[in-house]
Design an enzyme around this catalytic site. Structure first.
Site, PDB file in Angstrom:
ATOM      1  N   ARG A  98       0.248  12.467   7.109  1.00 33.09           N
ATOM      2  CA  ARG A  98       1.174  13.478   7.607  1.00 33.09           C
ATOM      3  C   ARG A  98       2.108  12.875   8.653  1.00 33.09           C
ATOM      4  O   ARG A  98       1.754  11.926   9.368  1.00 33.09           O
ATOM      5  CB  ARG A  98       0.411  14.649   8.188  1.00 33.09           C
ATOM      6  CG  ARG A  98      -0.267  14.324   9.518  1.00 33.09           C
ATOM      7  CD  ARG A  98      -1.001  15.527  10.054  1.00 33.09           C
ATOM      8  NE  ARG A  98      -1.461  15.317  11.411  1.00 33.09           N
ATOM      9  CZ  ARG A  98      -2.714  15.450  11.820  1.00 33.09           C
ATOM     10  NH1 ARG A  98      -3.653  15.768  10.946  1.00 33.09           N
ATOM     11  NH2 ARG A  98      -3.036  15.278  13.072  1.00 33.09           N
ATOM     12  N   GLU A 114      -1.377   1.534  -5.488  1.00 34.31           N
ATOM     13  CA  GLU A 114      -1.166   2.881  -6.025  1.00 34.31           C
ATOM     14  C   GLU A 114      -0.091   2.907  -7.102  1.00 34.31           C
ATOM     15  O   GLU A 114      -0.132   3.767  -7.991  1.00 34.31           O
ATOM     16  CB  GLU A 114      -0.803   3.834  -4.869  1.00 34.31           C
ATOM     17  CG  GLU A 114      -1.944   4.125  -3.911  1.00 34.31           C
ATOM     18  CD  GLU A 114      -2.280   2.986  -2.951  1.00 34.31           C
ATOM     19  OE1 GLU A 114      -3.313   3.065  -2.252  1.00 34.31           O
ATOM     20  OE2 GLU A 114      -1.484   2.004  -2.882  1.00 34.31           O
ATOM     21  N   ASN A 117       0.850  -1.196   0.000  1.00 31.31           N
ATOM     22  CA  ASN A 117       0.000   0.000   0.000  1.00 31.31           C
ATOM     23  C   ASN A 117       0.882   1.241   0.000  1.00 31.31           C
ATOM     24  O   ASN A 117       1.944   1.273   0.633  1.00 31.31           O
ATOM     25  CB  ASN A 117      -0.906   0.031   1.229  1.00 31.31           C
ATOM     26  CG  ASN A 117      -1.792   1.267   1.261  1.00 31.31           C
ATOM     27  OD1 ASN A 117      -2.737   1.382   0.485  1.00 31.31           O
ATOM     28  ND2 ASN A 117      -1.477   2.220   2.128  1.00 31.31           N
ATOM     29  N   TRP A 170      -1.528   7.459  11.308  1.00 35.05           N
ATOM     30  CA  TRP A 170      -2.342   6.405  10.725  1.00 35.05           C
ATOM     31  C   TRP A 170      -3.726   6.450  11.356  1.00 35.05           C
ATOM     32  O   TRP A 170      -3.930   5.969  12.479  1.00 35.05           O
ATOM     33  CB  TRP A 170      -1.691   5.041  10.964  1.00 35.05           C
ATOM     34  CG  TRP A 170      -0.633   4.709   9.953  1.00 35.05           C
ATOM     35  CD1 TRP A 170      -0.564   5.136   8.674  1.00 35.05           C
ATOM     36  CD2 TRP A 170       0.501   3.860  10.161  1.00 35.05           C
ATOM     37  NE1 TRP A 170       0.535   4.615   8.050  1.00 35.05           N
ATOM     38  CE2 TRP A 170       1.212   3.820   8.939  1.00 35.05           C
ATOM     39  CE3 TRP A 170       0.967   3.131  11.247  1.00 35.05           C
ATOM     40  CZ2 TRP A 170       2.376   3.082   8.780  1.00 35.05           C
ATOM     41  CZ3 TRP A 170       2.137   2.384  11.089  1.00 35.05           C
ATOM     42  CH2 TRP A 170       2.821   2.367   9.875  1.00 35.05           C
ATOM     43  N   ASP A 196      -5.199  21.514   9.875  1.00 34.71           N
ATOM     44  CA  ASP A 196      -5.571  20.447   8.949  1.00 34.71           C
ATOM     45  C   ASP A 196      -6.363  20.962   7.749  1.00 34.71           C
ATOM     46  O   ASP A 196      -6.708  22.138   7.649  1.00 34.71           O
ATOM     47  CB  ASP A 196      -6.371  19.376   9.687  1.00 34.71           C
ATOM     48  CG  ASP A 196      -5.925  17.978   9.309  1.00 34.71           C
ATOM     49  OD1 ASP A 196      -5.717  17.724   8.107  1.00 34.71           O
ATOM     50  OD2 ASP A 196      -5.773  17.145  10.219  1.00 34.71           O
TER      51      ASP A 196
END
Length: 598
Positions: free
Chosen positions: A173, A234, A168, A186, A284
């Site tokens: 961040r 990805e 994965n 996570w 954020d």
């Protein structure tokens, strides 16, 4: 495609979309203030070549406009991504020689889907191990005044499922804690967290590699909500979009594939047996600070990089930021697969005021009663769309972008109470207003034309009123057709509900179907800002009410901060605001830095 970040920057410079800044600029707050002004004015990407006390330059704004994001992803416009995926989905299994021959021309769509392994890589031109690792050499930004420290904001975090071996690549961040460790953000629903939890059950360390840079398509792919399909990750998505396989090399201290053309790679591990570390606060993508929480520590055992490495970065905060264009790219990319599951789906859009999941406009080809709810619930079952908080459904001919016209149109067909539905489900853990972390209310607004079985259309003429009533506690107010925004200085529990009830009885509520209430630090005359504040601050099941107004039912949304006396136990976060001194300092140096006026 671009072979690497350097090739992309060369192409941007040739297009006049990159500004080199040679004067010294601090990685603490100053770069953020400059980049924020640039993205909000549609300005160029920025390459900071002189960052005091740091060893590498920094580039920011790689995806700073829709056009630049499309260029980075190798298409003329983001809409073209949907066409690319649609052609791929047209591939159907064929039998017999004639069928296989008919498929051959279409197989070009899969060119690059599989990565290519290489033994030598530019990202390993310099290899630092053990005590030689020093993350403080990198120009990692402290983005906002109340951030808990510097954060890596554009990482490609690579992990492997400890049980299945599935790879994965996610973007999470990372707060730099010291020379050789970071926090690893996570979140509950992320694949990296799943790999961590599996490693914890097995009593194993989890190897991690973090790549920075490379082809910007790969950076985008790390943000994309790829469904959990075995054997697809990805790297495959990036290769499909590039039309050429991503070149991967084995890490020097970890058994993980890393992009050969990246700028930096941080290699190391997370040990589930260790106590978590305090991470945050962080300004954020919601435009609010995420408060401190506990997350795993990532230990860096090796740092590899190109000899001429450039550190890529981004900032998030109050919209519009460049993450809005990455979100739009994912909208376009995943529209064709969503249509396969929900054939009546015509289009959808997540306006920037909703910071992705807070607001989704959906257009459908309606044929039967209740179909709007069927589609809304179907979307809530699709991957990360499960985090959607407010879904507004309109008819097929209504453009879903930009967001406000579609919302205004929906209000003319949605009778509050009858055509609004409250439900609940998973919520983004960054949502500070939810009843519990990761769990909260949702609102569906059926703004389609109503069939007889649904009660038929109720005539409604959206209105505004030139003179609005003064009322105790109201700081400012403004009306648009069908919408009334009110700000207040909240000082006691249930103040917003009492105020909404009182305002709904005034003659100025006639022609209004949506009443938005929020705090006094919001500009009531800026509807985008009001919607951003309200959507962030509501749990719809708790904060959406239908009022019997003077001119008919009104949907009121309480977007004020919630008090402990209202049953909200968690601390309420602050809105992100830049230090006024930093803003003044940057403004005074603007011409010296060679920046375009925005």
């Amino acid at each position: 495609m671009f072979r690497n970040l350097h090739a992309y920057l060369t192409a941007l410079e040739q297009r006049g979309e990159l500004v080199r800044i040679q004067a010294p600029v601090s990685h603490e707050l100053e770069i953020t203030e400059i980049a924020d002004r640039m993205v909000k004015s549609g300005g160029p990407a920025l390459l900071f070549e002189n960052i005091p006390e740091k060893d590498f330059p920094l580039v920011i704004g790689l995806f700073g406009t829709a056009q630049r994001t499309a260029f980075a992803l190798g298409v003329e416009a983001l809409e073209d991504l949907a066409d690319k995926v649609h052609r791929l989905l047209e591939l159907e299994p064929q039998t017999g020689l004639a069928g296989l021959m008919r498929m051959l021309p279409k197989l070009g769509a899969l060119k690059g889907f599989f990565p290519r392994r290489v033994r030598r890589a530019p990202v390993q031109e310099v290899v630092l191990r053990g005590e030689a690792v020093d993350l403080t050499r990198l120009p990692v930004q402290k983005c906002w005044p109340k951030d808990g420290g510097p954060f890596i904001t554009l990482p490609l975090v690579i992990t492997k499922d400890p049980e299945t071996g599935e790879v994965n690549v996610g973007m999470y961040r990372m707060q730099v804690l010291d020379r050789a460790s970071t926090a690893m953000h996570w979140q509950l629903h992320k694949t990296g967290r799943l790999h961590f939890e599996k490693a914890k059950r097995l009593g194993k360390r989890l190897e991690v590699a973090v790549a920075l840079g490379g082809d910007p398509i790969l950076t985008y792919a790390a943000t994309a909500p790829i469904p959990p399909v075995p054997g697809v990750n990805e790297f495959n998505l990036a290769g499909f979009l590039r039309g050429a396989g991503v070149e991967l090399v084995r890490g020097v201290t970890v058994d993980l594939p890393v992009p050969a053309e990246a700028e930096f790679v941080l290699e190391g591990y997370v040990d589930p047996a260790e106590d978590p570390v305090v991470e945050g606060p962080f300004g954020d993508h919601t435009g609010f600070y995420t408060l401190e929480d506990l997350y795993p520590r990532f230990h860096v055992t090796a740092l590899t990089h190109r000899r001429n490495a450039i550190y890529p970065s981004t900032i998030v905060g109050r919209p519009v930021m460049e993450d809005a264009y990455l979100i739009e790219a994912s909208e376009r990319l995943f529209l064709p697969p969503a249509r396969m599951i929900l054939p009546e789906l015509v289009d959808y859009h997540m306006p920037s005021a909703g910071v992705a999941h807070n607001w989704v406009n959906v257009a459908i080809a309606k044929r039967y009663p209740g179909q709007a709810y069927k589609v809304a619930h179907g979307l809530l079952g699709l991957g990360q769309m499960m985090f959607a908080k407010v879904i507004v459904v309109v008819d097929a001919e209504v453009p879903v972008k930009p967001g406000l016209p579609a919302l205004t149109h929906a209000l003319t067909h949605a009778l509050p109470g009858r055509d609004t539905l409250l439900t609940r489900g998973p919520i983004d853990v960054l949502d500070h207003a939810a009843r519990a972390m990761g769990f909260g209310g949702k609102l569906i607004i059926d703004g389609t034309r109503k069939l007889p079985e649904e009660g038929g259309e109720v005539p409604f003429a959206p209105q505004t009123h030139a003179e609005l009533p003064p009322h105790p506690g109201v700081v400012a107010q403004h009306q648009w057709p069908g919408i009334w925004a009110v700000t207040l200085e909240k000082c006691h529990p249930h103040q917003a509900r009492d105020l909404a009830q009182a305002l709904s009885q005034y003659p100025q509520s006639v022609g209004i179907r949506l009443l938005l209430l929020t705090d006094a630090d919001t500009d009531a005359a800026n509807l985008e800002e009001v919607l951003w504040a309200v959507l962030n601050n509501i749990d719809p099941e708790r904060d959406a009410w239908v009022l019997a107004g003077a001119g008919g039912p009104i949907l009121a949304l309480d977007g004020t901060r919630k008090l402990p006396e209202e049953g909200f136990a968690r601390p309420w976060p602050e809105k992100i605001v830049m230090d006024p001194e930093v803003k003044r300092r940057v403004a005074a140096r603007w011409a010296e830095l060679g920046l375009p006026e925005g």
